[in-house]
Design a protein around this motif. Structure first.
Motif, PDB file in Angstrom:
ATOM      1  N   LEU A 125       0.831  -1.204   0.000  1.00 28.15           N
ATOM      2  CA  LEU A 125       0.000   0.000   0.000  1.00 28.15           C
ATOM      3  C   LEU A 125       0.865   1.253   0.000  1.00 28.15           C
ATOM      4  O   LEU A 125       0.564   2.227  -0.693  1.00 28.15           O
ATOM      5  CB  LEU A 125      -0.925  -0.001   1.224  1.00 28.15           C
ATOM      6  N   ALA A 126       1.951   1.223   0.763  1.00 29.61           N
ATOM      7  CA  ALA A 126       2.862   2.370   0.818  1.00 29.61           C
ATOM      8  C   ALA A 126       3.507   2.609  -0.548  1.00 29.61           C
ATOM      9  O   ALA A 126       3.667   3.759  -0.983  1.00 29.61           O
ATOM     10  CB  ALA A 126       3.936   2.136   1.883  1.00 29.61           C
ATOM     11  N   GLU A 127       3.872   1.521  -1.227  1.00 33.54           N
ATOM     12  CA  GLU A 127       4.490   1.639  -2.548  1.00 33.54           C
ATOM     13  C   GLU A 127       3.550   2.310  -3.539  1.00 33.54           C
ATOM     14  O   GLU A 127       3.984   3.080  -4.406  1.00 33.54           O
ATOM     15  CB  GLU A 127       4.872   0.241  -3.045  1.00 33.54           C
ATOM     16  N   SER A 128       2.240   2.038  -3.403  1.00 34.02           N
ATOM     17  CA  SER A 128       1.234   2.642  -4.287  1.00 34.02           C
ATOM     18  C   SER A 128       0.717   3.968  -3.746  1.00 34.02           C
ATOM     19  O   SER A 128      -0.189   4.555  -4.335  1.00 34.02           O
ATOM     20  CB  SER A 128       0.064   1.664  -4.473  1.00 34.02           C
ATOM     21  N   GLN A 129       1.289   4.421  -2.632  1.00 31.20           N
ATOM     22  CA  GLN A 129       0.901   5.687  -1.997  1.00 31.20           C
ATOM     23  C   GLN A 129      -0.600   5.728  -1.679  1.00 31.20           C
ATOM     24  O   GLN A 129      -1.264   6.753  -1.848  1.00 31.20           O
ATOM     25  CB  GLN A 129       1.296   6.874  -2.873  1.00 31.20           C
ATOM     26  N   ILE A 130      -1.110   4.598  -1.222  1.00 29.85           N
ATOM     27  CA  ILE A 130      -2.514   4.506  -0.807  1.00 29.85           C
ATOM     28  C   ILE A 130      -2.569   4.747   0.694  1.00 29.85           C
ATOM     29  O   ILE A 130      -1.973   3.997   1.473  1.00 29.85           O
ATOM     30  CB  ILE A 130      -3.101   3.116  -1.148  1.00 29.85           C
ATOM     31  N   PRO A 131      -3.238   5.813   1.142  1.00 31.49           N
ATOM     32  CA  PRO A 131      -3.255   6.128   2.580  1.00 31.49           C
ATOM     33  C   PRO A 131      -4.016   5.087   3.385  1.00 31.49           C
ATOM     34  O   PRO A 131      -5.009   4.510   2.921  1.00 31.49           O
ATOM     35  CB  PRO A 131      -3.939   7.493   2.634  1.00 31.49           C
ATOM     36  N   VAL A 132      -3.556   4.871   4.605  1.00 33.65           N
ATOM     37  CA  VAL A 132      -4.167   3.898   5.515  1.00 33.65           C
ATOM     38  C   VAL A 132      -4.668   4.617   6.762  1.00 33.65           C
ATOM     39  O   VAL A 132      -3.933   5.405   7.371  1.00 33.65           O
ATOM     40  CB  VAL A 132      -3.159   2.797   5.916  1.00 33.65           C
ATOM     41  N   ILE A 133      -5.896   4.345   7.110  1.00 34.47           N
ATOM     42  CA  ILE A 133      -6.461   4.778   8.385  1.00 34.47           C
ATOM     43  C   ILE A 133      -6.447   3.556   9.290  1.00 34.47           C
ATOM     44  O   ILE A 133      -7.044   2.527   8.965  1.00 34.47           O
ATOM     45  CB  ILE A 133      -7.894   5.299   8.221  1.00 34.47           C
ATOM     46  N   ALA A 134      -5.759   3.654  10.422  1.00 36.41           N
ATOM     47  CA  ALA A 134      -5.674   2.533  11.350  1.00 36.41           C
ATOM     48  C   ALA A 134      -6.729   2.668  12.439  1.00 36.41           C
ATOM     49  O   ALA A 134      -6.869   3.736  13.038  1.00 36.41           O
ATOM     50  CB  ALA A 134      -4.286   2.467  11.977  1.00 36.41           C
ATOM     51  N   ILE A 135      -7.478   1.590  12.662  1.00 39.46           N
ATOM     52  CA  ILE A 135      -8.353   1.510  13.834  1.00 39.46           C
ATOM     53  C   ILE A 135      -7.742   0.421  14.701  1.00 39.46           C
ATOM     54  O   ILE A 135      -7.835  -0.772  14.387  1.00 39.46           O
ATOM     55  CB  ILE A 135      -9.807   1.167  13.447  1.00 39.46           C
ATOM     56  N   THR A 136      -7.078   0.822  15.784  1.00 40.77           N
ATOM     57  CA  THR A 136      -6.278  -0.116  16.555  1.00 40.77           C
ATOM     58  C   THR A 136      -6.149   0.312  18.007  1.00 40.77           C
ATOM     59  O   THR A 136      -6.347   1.484  18.335  1.00 40.77           O
ATOM     60  CB  THR A 136      -4.874  -0.246  15.925  1.00 40.77           C
ATOM     61  N   GLY A 137      -5.805  -0.655  18.838  1.00 37.23           N
ATOM     62  CA  GLY A 137      -5.491  -0.349  20.228  1.00 37.23           C
ATOM     63  C   GLY A 137      -3.998  -0.285  20.443  1.00 37.23           C
ATOM     64  O   GLY A 137      -3.529   0.095  21.519  1.00 37.23           O
TER      65      GLY A 137
END
Length: 323
Positions: free
Chosen positions: A114-126
């Motif tokens: 995903l980083a290579e394709s510059q696709i942003p990630v929203i993390a829902i995590t603890g």
């Protein structure tokens, strides 16, 4: 302690823990949440939700909530993503990845791609310091101090937090977009809400031979026969230009005869003027509310010029799934 008392106590304890953990979410709504909303509001593609295990089950619900409230969205299972479904994620998409620990094994392969394709990630995590959180454009913190599970193993409080954070995201986006009830109905056309908001009076009204109508010059007998023929409970009474001047109902007929009047008398003195009428362009839900407010079961339908175009009753609305 009886079994019943013990069971109720266990249930109360579960709810108390989950409610306490959910309350803490209010303090977590910060710049990260705003950034997540901005990413999704500016997204030219789709919101792609992903997660495994319980996170995946909740992720499917979050994706469905987003999709039905104005944010184009779908769910991709992480394992399937590694076996071809990663091709479903485009360069203009935003990925919402759910993992309580932030250390799901699949992330080791997915995040670099995903980083290579510059696709942003929203993390829902603890896991605020997890690989997922560190790789994400923003992190929505769903961490808990206590799971409701007495062993601290089954995702309970954390699952509730995940669901609530997803709902907060979906509702904030919906309201910012100005997404309204009619927009919602368009994505739920098969439900009762869709029927109420998408159907209009002219879609459901009776026309042609099913439309009860007589001329203003008719007599009471002619109106009674029209009442009997159509069974709608009323007859629209029109002038020479087909404009509705009143209605003649079953009640009007009874009152006319009780007074000792004749069926051969002119109709005009017996009708209810002007009578209630429904505009053809109204939504079906508006028509239903109006009939209830007027305490009537049917009404003629007119166009903007007051010309008769149809008739509608409660049964027609109920048959269409409205009410």
């Amino acid at each position: 302690m009886s079994n019943a008392t013990a069971l109720l106590n266990f249930a109360r304890e579960t709810l108390e823990i989950e409610l306490a953990e959910a309350q803490r979410l209010l303090t977590r709504l910060d710049d990260n949440f705003v950034r997540a909303c901005e990413l999704l509001l500016n997204c030219q593609g789709k919101a792609v939700v992903s997660g495994i295990g319980k996170s995946g089950h909740i992720g499917k619900k979050i994706a469905a909530s987003l999709a039905s409230t104005g944010t184009a969205s779908f769910f991709v299972h992480p394992a399937e993503a590694l076996h071809g479904d990663l091709g479903m994620i485009g360069a203009e998409d935003v990925v919402i990845f759910i993992s309580y620990s932030g250390r799901a094994k699949e992330l080791d392969l997915i995040l670099p791609l995903l980083a290579e394709s510059q696709i942003p990630v929203i993390a829902i995590t603890g896991g605020k310091e997890s690989p997922l959180a560190l790789a994400a454009a923003c992190t929505l913190d769903i961490s808990v101090e206590h799971e409701a599970c007495p062993m601290g193993l089954a995702p309970t409080s954390s699952a509730v937090n995940t669901l609530m954070m997803g709902d907060a995201l979906a509702m904030a986006l919906m309201r910012q977009r100005g997404f309204n009830a009619e927009d919602f109905a368009r994505s739920h056309p098969g439900g009762s809400l869709g029927a109420r908001l998408l159907n209009r009076v002219h879609h459901l009204m009776r026309t042609g031979d099913r439309l009860p109508v007589v001329a203003e010059s008719a007599n009471v007998m002619e109106a009674m026969l029209e009442l009997s023929r159509t069974g709608l409970g009323l007859v629209a009474v029109c002038d020479a230009q087909q404009k509705v001047v009143g209605v003649f109902t079953d009640g009007d007929l009874r009152r006319w005869l009780v007074k000792g009047n004749s069926l051969n008398d002119a109709l005009s003195p017996a009708i209810t003027r002007p009578g209630y009428r429904l505009p053809e362009q109204w939504r079906a839900g508006e028509a239903l509310e109006a009939l209830h407010e007027q305490h009537i079961s049917a009404a003629p339908v007119v166009n903007l010029s007051g010309v008769l175009v149809g008739a509608l009753n409660l049964h027609d609305l109920h048959q269409a799934g409205i009410g």
